[in-house]
Motif scaffolding. Structure first.
Motif, PDB file in Angstrom:
ATOM      1  N   ARG A  48      33.694  47.948  37.104  1.00 56.78           N
ATOM      2  CA  ARG A  48      33.723  46.877  38.101  1.00 56.78           C
ATOM      3  C   ARG A  48      35.147  46.431  38.436  1.00 56.78           C
ATOM      4  O   ARG A  48      36.084  46.642  37.678  1.00 56.78           O
ATOM      5  N   SER A  52      35.052  40.612  39.905  1.00 58.47           N
ATOM      6  CA  SER A  52      33.613  40.634  39.644  1.00 58.47           C
ATOM      7  C   SER A  52      33.330  40.436  38.161  1.00 58.47           C
ATOM      8  O   SER A  52      32.380  39.733  37.776  1.00 58.47           O
ATOM      9  N   TYR A 131      31.530  43.650  43.826  1.00 58.89           N
ATOM     10  CA  TYR A 131      32.874  43.336  44.317  1.00 58.89           C
ATOM     11  C   TYR A 131      32.895  41.935  44.904  1.00 58.89           C
ATOM     12  O   TYR A 131      32.302  41.678  45.948  1.00 58.89           O
ATOM     13  N   SER A 132      33.612  41.030  44.227  1.00 52.84           N
ATOM     14  CA  SER A 132      33.744  39.665  44.717  1.00 52.84           C
ATOM     15  C   SER A 132      34.740  39.579  45.865  1.00 52.84           C
ATOM     16  O   SER A 132      34.641  38.707  46.724  1.00 52.84           O
TER      17      SER A 132
END
Length: 263
Positions: A48, A52, A131-132
């Protein structure tokens, strides 16, 4: 099993520490407090994005080490301990390799952001779980930021539809089937094993002092570094074969059960 020497615990995220709803259990956060009292360092290691990962571990993010992007980025608090980017020429070569493929979705993973195309609303919706921070761009080849990893997604099967097309890159790059739908391509040294080795060296941790949990092929190199390597019950066959021990699935608190024994 003598766990009295353990000084560091390392866990993958998806399929390992996270349940099928992509959640970290409250039980783990309680165990983490006890690990702290015993001066046992916790390392989260994932394919990740860093943002995230710390979103999932927000309450303890300043007290752990984070190995993100399959080892291409290592951070502790806001300190960058390691980056292993892909050379720009290799980024273009990977993207060109993917052009003939149908229904594949590449993500250029950079230190502070990720870049994707606008070709699929369903993919963008799914991407938000992993994915932030990301931006939609018309041409990924024009991204001028340092790329740490290219993550490639297929809605059906990464092993069937992506891996055969990029397998030939394995002589120069690290190619990993990192999940049922993902293949990750990165620099040859950008993997969880290389990153964890550096972290262990910095903290003077020996193989018998570290415990490692994983479930997929991108965990294999870091599992090799520990005398106490655990495969989740839901792990890929390669991981079940490589790990020295096995625990319950990610939905059955497999990591937490072992850590309770450690405590």
């Amino acid at each position: 099993m003598d766990l009295s020497h353990i000084k560091m615990v390392v866990s993958d995220m998806d399929g390992t520490l996270l349940n099928s709803n992509h959640e970290v259990s409250q039980r783990f956060f309680e165990i983490f407090k006890e690990l702290q009292k015993r001066n046992i360092t916790f390392v989260a290691a994932s394919g990740r994005q860093y943002h995230s990962m710390v979103d999932k571990l927000d309450s303890i993010k300043d007290e752990i080490i984070v190995i993100a992007e399959n080892g291409a980025l290592v951070k502790q608090q806001e300190n960058v301990l390691l980056t292993t980017p892909i050379h720009k020429s290799e980024v273009n070569r990977i993207l060109e390799t993917l052009v003939p493929l149908e229904n594949v979705h590449p993500v250029l993973c950079c230190q502070n952001n990720a870049f994707v195309g606008s070709d699929s609303d369903a993919f963008i919706t799914m991407l938000k779980e992993y994915y932030s921070e990301f931006r939609i761009v018309e041409d990924r080849a024009n991204v001028d930021e340092e790329v740490l990893k290219i993550a490639i997604y297929h809605f059906e099967s990464s092993e069937k539809y992506i891996y055969p097309a990029v397998k030939h890159l394995e002589n120069e790059l690290k190619v990993k089937v990192s999940g049922a739908n993902w293949v990750d391509v990165s620099d040859m040294n950008a993997h969880k094993g290389y990153a964890l080795q550096k972290v262990m060296e910095q903290h003077n941790i020996a193989p018998h002092e570290v415990m490692v949990f994983g479930d997929y092929n991108n965990d294999l190199e870091m599992l090799e570094l520990s005398e106490y390597s655990f495969a989740m019950a839901n792990a890929h066959p390669n991981v079940l074969k490589a790990a020295k021990f096995k625990t319950l699935s990610n939905n059955e608190f497999g990591v937490e059960r072992v850590l309770e024994k450690l405590l």
